[in-house]
Each structure stands twice: as C-alpha cells, then as structure tokens.
Design an enzyme around this catalytic site. Sequence first.
Site, short mmCIF file in Angstrom:
data_model
loop_
_atom_site.label_atom_id
_atom_site.label_comp_id
_atom_site.label_asym_id
_atom_site.label_seq_id
_atom_site.Cartn_x
_atom_site.Cartn_y
_atom_site.Cartn_z
CD GLU A 115 -19.52 20.67 51.26
OE1 GLU A 115 -20.06 20.35 52.09
OE2 GLU A 115 -19.50 20.21 50.09
CB CYS A 129 -14.45 12.61 45.13
SG CYS A 129 -14.95 13.87 44.10
CB CYS A 136 -17.52 26.30 39.50
SG CYS A 136 -16.75 25.86 37.72
CB CYS A 140 -21.95 22.78 33.99
SG CYS A 140 -20.94 22.35 33.71
CB CYS A 143 -23.01 20.77 38.35
SG CYS A 143 -22.08 21.38 39.29
CB CYS A 372 -21.24 14.11 41.63
SG CYS A 372 -19.99 12.52 40.74
N1 SAH Z 1 -15.29 20.97 37.37
C1 SAH Z 1 -15.24 19.49 36.49
C2 SAH Z 1 -14.92 17.88 38.45
C3 SAH Z 1 -16.12 18.85 38.64
S1 SAH Z 1 -17.34 18.01 38.68
C4 SAH Z 1 -15.44 19.33 35.39
O1 SAH Z 1 -17.33 19.62 35.82
O2 SAH Z 1 -15.92 18.07 35.12
C5 SAH Z 1 -17.80 16.46 38.57
C6 SAH Z 1 -18.87 15.86 38.36
O3 SAH Z 1 -19.73 15.94 38.54
C7 SAH Z 1 -18.49 16.47 36.20
O4 SAH Z 1 -18.69 15.14 35.42
C8 SAH Z 1 -19.82 16.85 36.40
O5 SAH Z 1 -20.61 17.21 35.54
C9 SAH Z 1 -20.70 15.98 37.67
N2 SAH Z 1 -22.15 16.67 38.13
C10 SAH Z 1 -21.74 17.85 38.38
N3 SAH Z 1 -23.14 18.11 38.92
C11 SAH Z 1 -24.15 16.80 39.28
C12 SAH Z 1 -25.32 16.44 39.21
N4 SAH Z 1 -26.30 17.40 40.29
N5 SAH Z 1 -25.93 15.01 39.60
C13 SAH Z 1 -24.90 13.91 38.68
N6 SAH Z 1 -23.24 14.87 38.95
C14 SAH Z 1 -23.14 15.62 38.31
FE1 SF4 Z 2 -17.63 23.67 37.21
FE2 SF4 Z 2 -19.76 21.70 38.15
FE3 SF4 Z 2 -19.94 22.48 35.34
FE4 SF4 Z 2 -17.80 21.07 37.11
S1 SF4 Z 2 -19.71 20.43 36.43
S2 SF4 Z 2 -17.34 22.99 35.15
S3 SF4 Z 2 -17.83 22.10 39.29
S4 SF4 Z 2 -20.08 24.26 36.68
#
Ligand code: SAH
Ligand code: SF4
Length: 394
Positions: A115, A129, A136, A140, A143, A372
């Site tokens: 995506e 983006c 992944c 987190c 996420c 995001c």
């Molecule tokens: N893995 C990398 C890049 C992809 S995530 C990283 O973690 O930085 C891109 C951004 O989206 C990151 O800052 C992440 O913390 C944020 N993100 C992930 N899930 C989210 C959510 N549910 N709401 C808002 N931001 C989120």
């Molecule tokens: Fe992976 Fe989501 Fe954490 Fe970024 S925010 S490192 S995509 S689990």
Amino acid sequence: MTSLTLDLSHARPASAPVVASPNLAGMTRAELATALVESNVVESAKVKMRASQLWRWMHIDGVTDFAAMTNVSKELQAKLAARFTIARAEVIERQVSKDGTRKWLIRTAPGIEIESVYIPGVGRAGALCVSSQVGCTLNCTFCHTGTQALVRNLTAAEIIAQVQVAKNDLGEWGTPNRPLGDGDGERMLSNIVFMGMGEPLYNLPSVAKAIEVIADNEGIAISRRRITVSTSGVVPELQALGETTQAMLAISLHATHDDLRNELVPLNRKYPIAELMDGIRAYPGISNARRVTFEYVMLKGVNDSPAEARALVKLLEGIPAKINLIPFNPWPGSAYECSSWSTIETFAAILNRAGYSSPIRTPRGRDILAACGQLKSESEKLRASARRKLETAQ
Ligand code: SAH
Ligand code: SF4
C-alpha cells in the site's frame, strides 16, 4: 459517513507471467548498465549512451513499452523486449478520499501486496508515503501494521514501483524536452516519506538504492532533502542511513521515558532513549536547515500530559528538531484512544512556547483508512475478515 468519494477500480488480469523478465525501471543506473552489457543487448562502448536514453524514457516520460522509445532502433527495441520488461506494477485497488488523499494497493508478486498513499498539501506540494516491507517485525502496540507478521522486505524495484504508480495516476510524467525538475511549480508529488508499512532501517540496502533512483536529477528528480525516512529507532543503522542516502531523518519517539517507550515501541528495550538520542546527535548532516523530525502519537491518558510535553522539550534540547504530533488513528481492535483535541492543543502550546512550530499533523484520508499506522496488506485484512465471519457463523 455517507459522503465518501470512493473510486474503486479492480483490474485483475486472468493470468500473471510465470517467469518475470528483469524490470529495467527498478534498477539503479549501475545495475541498468550491467544488465544491458551482460545480456549482450548493448555493447560496452555504447552502454553509457544507451543507458542514459533508456533512463530518460523510463524515469522522465514514464513509458512502459520499448516501442515508444523513438530514438532507439526497432532492432534494439526488439532485443530489449526479448530480455527485459519496463512494465508498471499492477494496481489492484485504487481509492480516492474526499480530501484528495489517494491510496493504491499494488501487487508485485504473488502474496506481495503493497500500500502507498499520496497526501496533498504535505511538504512542498504533496507527499507520497511509501512502504519498505510487507508487514513489520516490530509490534509497536498502537500500530496496525505491527499486528501483521513480516512477509518480506521489499526490493528496491518494488519501492520505486510505488513512486511510478503514483506519478502515473497523478499525471506527473514530464517529457524529454520539459522534464519536471525538483521544485517545479507544476508538481503535485514533491516529497517522499518512508512512513508506510515496515521498518525502513531493517531494509536499508533496498531503501538506499530506491532513493538513488528517485533522487536522480535526470529522472524522477525528487531531491534527497525532500525524502524523509522514518524509523522506530534502529540506532546502529542511523549513521549508514545518513551516509548512503543523505535523506531527512524522522524518529518515531512517542514517549519521553524508557518505561513507557518500552511498552509502546518494544524496540526501545534494545536501543533505549539515551542511546537513541546519541545516535541522532551524530546523524550526518543535521543542522538548523536540516532538522530531525520527531513523531509523537497522541494517546489518551498514556503519553499526553503537560508534564510529558515539558519532558519532550527537555529531551530534545540541543538537537535541531521539528515535532510532529500525530493524532492516534484508531483501527479495529486497537487498545488506545486518541487524545482529545484540547489535550493535543495544550501539549502543542507547551512545545510552541519552547520554539517548535505547527506540530499537529491533521488526519488525512481517514475515510479510506489511509492514515499512518493503518496500512496493512489487503490480503491480510481479507483473511482476518473471513476468519471473523467463520467465527460468527459457528
Ligand atoms: N516503521 C517506521 C515507519 C513506518 S510507521 C516507524 O515506525 O517510524 C510511520 C509512522 O506512523 C510512525 O511514526 C508510527 O509510529 C506512526 N503510527 C503507527 N501507527 C499509528 C497509528 N495508529 N496512529 C498514528 N500514527 C501511527
Ligand atoms: Fe513497525 Fe508500525 Fe512500529 Fe513502524 S510503528 S516499526 S511500522 S510496528
């Protein structure tokens, strides 16, 4: 919501080719030259000139057929077509939000569905983006991608393919006489952010190659200072990221102390905040003109108190920084809620007083789940929904 503008187009060919020819449009200049010579399609004496011609056709005009290359002889076109392809990746779904956000689901191989999202009004004109992995490994807790196991790293070609699909859909190809240069006023796609699915620093070789192609002046020409790589904090790779890509750095911080960050971003147990900050201070090329972006997702009652805003200011002392407050985007089954608007404003005001400007990222494309942290491959979503249906049926 009833006022969604959804433009869904499904295009699934009956059968995909079994053995794919190498795609020249996903190669770096050096790889392209090697491929042309090793295949005996072009002799070494002419490779520089030929590679440069092909490069311009692919990356300025966006052609997907060798036959369109009018300064290449029919004979050479046929030789190229016999060994290589320059076809664009298959778009299996396209959605357009009422706010102009566009989302594409691209399939590059069986089970590899990627995506990417275009967000207008971000950066100079609009940002794409892109994803660096399918799934992944990092889990987190807030996420959605983190709930999907890693399928695999994307290749450089698959990362470049996302940019090509977006450019095509936005009608952004130039012509050899009038290429779209960096900073061109007509551009809709001016910035690239590696904030889609996956952790880019666990796939640095491909990310670096893709950036080399995307930033090439005689091609797509999105300059490195308009390309941002976001990481959850893979400290040992920061130096290499800066040295090999000269990209802008974004750090997904989300907490100011280790106890909470360990919970939200489990990678913090390996690389705690103090180590992360040292790594960031050493990032090549940071300055007031090239600031590090700190992303901070606003989670109700978890990390959004005024005390935490003050702790954030303190933590970033001495680092040329921008702060991006991201309202949490909820997804089905997520354990968090987004902070209230007034809490976010109070938090932002503390940052503003400390000299950080406009830090709230407005939610975009929510109606198409394009925000995001919500990217998760469609096949995975379908599997999950089939599972749920089965469970309710039982
Ligand atoms: N893995 C990398 C890049 C992809 S995530 C990283 O973690 O930085 C891109 C951004 O989206 C990151 O800052 C992440 O913390 C944020 N993100 C992930 N899930 C989210 C959510 N549910 N709401 C808002 N931001 C989120
Ligand atoms: Fe992976 Fe989501 Fe954490 Fe970024 S925010 S490192 S995509 S689990």
